[in-house]
Write a protein that holds these residues in place. Structure first.
Motif, mmCIF file in Angstrom:
data_model
loop_
_atom_site.group_PDB
_atom_site.id
_atom_site.type_symbol
_atom_site.label_atom_id
_atom_site.label_comp_id
_atom_site.label_asym_id
_atom_site.label_seq_id
_atom_site.Cartn_x
_atom_site.Cartn_y
_atom_site.Cartn_z
ATOM 1 N N GLU A 74 0.439 -1.105 0.048
ATOM 2 C CA GLU A 74 0.269 0.003 0.165
ATOM 3 C C GLU A 74 1.077 1.290 -0.057
ATOM 4 O OE1 GLU A 74 -2.283 -0.846 4.044
ATOM 5 O OE2 GLU A 74 -4.177 -0.880 2.422
ATOM 6 N N VAL A 75 0.285 2.676 -0.268
ATOM 7 C CA VAL A 75 0.825 3.812 -0.317
ATOM 8 C C VAL A 75 0.061 4.913 0.511
ATOM 9 C CG1 VAL A 75 1.774 5.583 -1.851
ATOM 10 C CG2 VAL A 75 1.843 3.859 -2.738
ATOM 11 N N HIS A 76 0.523 5.005 1.716
ATOM 12 C CA HIS A 76 -0.393 6.129 2.057
ATOM 13 C C HIS A 76 0.272 7.497 2.432
ATOM 14 C CE1 HIS A 76 -2.126 3.144 4.947
ATOM 15 N NE2 HIS A 76 -1.376 1.999 3.990
ATOM 16 N N PHE A 77 -0.624 8.509 2.120
ATOM 17 C CA PHE A 77 -0.124 9.409 2.072
ATOM 18 C C PHE A 77 -1.066 10.726 3.090
ATOM 19 C CE2 PHE A 77 1.019 13.469 0.238
ATOM 20 C CZ PHE A 77 2.195 14.575 0.935
ATOM 21 N N SER A 78 -1.316 10.551 4.047
ATOM 22 C CA SER A 78 -2.787 10.630 4.987
ATOM 23 C C SER A 78 -2.317 11.904 6.387
ATOM 24 C CB SER A 78 -3.555 10.011 5.183
ATOM 25 O OG SER A 78 -3.358 9.193 6.374
ATOM 26 N N GLY A 79 -3.220 11.702 7.069
ATOM 27 C CA GLY A 79 -3.208 12.787 8.662
ATOM 28 C C GLY A 79 -1.177 13.540 8.788
ATOM 29 N N ALA A 107 2.253 17.086 -4.686
ATOM 30 C CA ALA A 107 2.389 15.802 -4.021
ATOM 31 C C ALA A 107 1.656 14.817 -3.665
ATOM 32 C CB ALA A 107 2.662 16.228 -2.007
ATOM 33 N N ARG A 108 0.125 15.367 -3.502
ATOM 34 C CA ARG A 108 -0.696 14.757 -3.333
ATOM 35 C C ARG A 108 -0.967 13.904 -4.805
ATOM 36 N NH1 ARG A 108 -2.345 18.473 -0.223
ATOM 37 N NH2 ARG A 108 -3.661 20.253 -1.634
ATOM 38 N N GLU A 109 -0.622 14.547 -5.400
ATOM 39 C CA GLU A 109 -1.255 14.693 -7.206
ATOM 40 C C GLU A 109 0.007 12.926 -7.547
ATOM 41 O OE1 GLU A 109 -0.327 17.402 -10.012
ATOM 42 O OE2 GLU A 109 -2.376 18.234 -8.899
ATOM 43 N N ASP A 110 1.525 13.845 -6.643
ATOM 44 C CA ASP A 110 2.129 12.153 -7.027
ATOM 45 C C ASP A 110 1.506 11.325 -6.448
ATOM 46 O OD1 ASP A 110 3.334 14.215 -9.141
ATOM 47 O OD2 ASP A 110 5.017 14.441 -7.083
ATOM 48 N N ALA A 111 1.498 11.457 -5.212
ATOM 49 C CA ALA A 111 1.171 9.956 -3.929
ATOM 50 C C ALA A 111 -0.385 9.447 -4.996
ATOM 51 C CB ALA A 111 0.244 10.387 -3.096
ATOM 52 N N LEU A 112 -0.980 9.685 -5.617
ATOM 53 C CA LEU A 112 -1.879 9.044 -6.171
ATOM 54 C C LEU A 112 -1.297 8.720 -7.201
ATOM 55 C CD1 LEU A 112 -4.865 11.763 -6.154
ATOM 56 C CD2 LEU A 112 -4.528 9.079 -5.485
ATOM 57 N N GLU A 113 -0.833 8.832 -7.932
ATOM 58 C CA GLU A 113 0.125 8.010 -8.972
ATOM 59 C C GLU A 113 0.631 7.204 -9.118
ATOM 60 O OE1 GLU A 113 3.192 9.425 -12.775
ATOM 61 O OE2 GLU A 113 2.358 11.216 -11.525
ATOM 62 N N LEU A 114 1.456 7.145 -7.973
ATOM 63 C CA LEU A 114 2.336 6.472 -6.998
ATOM 64 C C LEU A 114 1.454 5.187 -6.607
ATOM 65 C CD1 LEU A 114 4.831 4.779 -6.200
ATOM 66 C CD2 LEU A 114 4.729 6.204 -4.123
ATOM 67 N N ALA A 115 0.508 5.281 -6.466
ATOM 68 C CA ALA A 115 -0.473 4.137 -5.962
ATOM 69 C C ALA A 115 -0.946 3.460 -7.122
ATOM 70 C CB ALA A 115 -1.759 4.557 -5.332
#
Length: 125
Positions: A74-79, A107-115
């Motif tokens: 999983e990829v996590h990027f929250s809190g 950064a949110r876009e990059d995290a979604l792309e990584l997921a």
């Protein structure tokens, strides 16, 4: 390099006689601080994450680590997380310092792309 020049300049220009004089040990310590800061900043400059068909290579301060897509659960990027964290198949976690919350919406876009890349990697494997 700038830190080495700055701290090296301070080490050379500080008084060597009179009250508050700097001795050789003080000068060497000041130069060592400059070298240490320079090394740390150069490590920060090389932080990155590179995706390929085979997997993901993450380079943080400690050095690079290459993971197959199947190793990433999983990829996590929250809190309050300052950067993306990968939950790995072996139960470990790996920070991806290249994707930092301070970078805002990108950064949110990059995290979604990584997921998305992780999901695609699992689908292929």
């Amino acid at each position: 390099m700038a830190s080495l020049l700055l701290f090296g300049g301070v080490a050379v220009l500080m008084p060597s006689m009179g009250p508050g004089a700097w001795g050789p040990a003080d000068r060497v310590a000041m130069l060592a601080i400059g070298v240490g800061i320079g090394i740390l900043m150069s490590r920060y400059a090389t932080i990155h994450a590179t995706a390929s068909d085979a997997g993901l290579t993450v380079r943080n301060l400690a050095g690079p680590r290459t993971l197959a897509w199947s190793e990433i659960d999983e990829v996590h990027f929250s809190g309050g997380m300052p950067w993306v964290r990968l939950h790995l198949h072996d139960g470990d976690e790996l920070a991806v310092m290249a994707i930092q919350k301070a970078d805002g919406p990108s950064a949110r876009e990059d995290a979604l792309e990584l997921a998305t890349l992780v999901r695609r990697g699992h689908d292929r494997g």
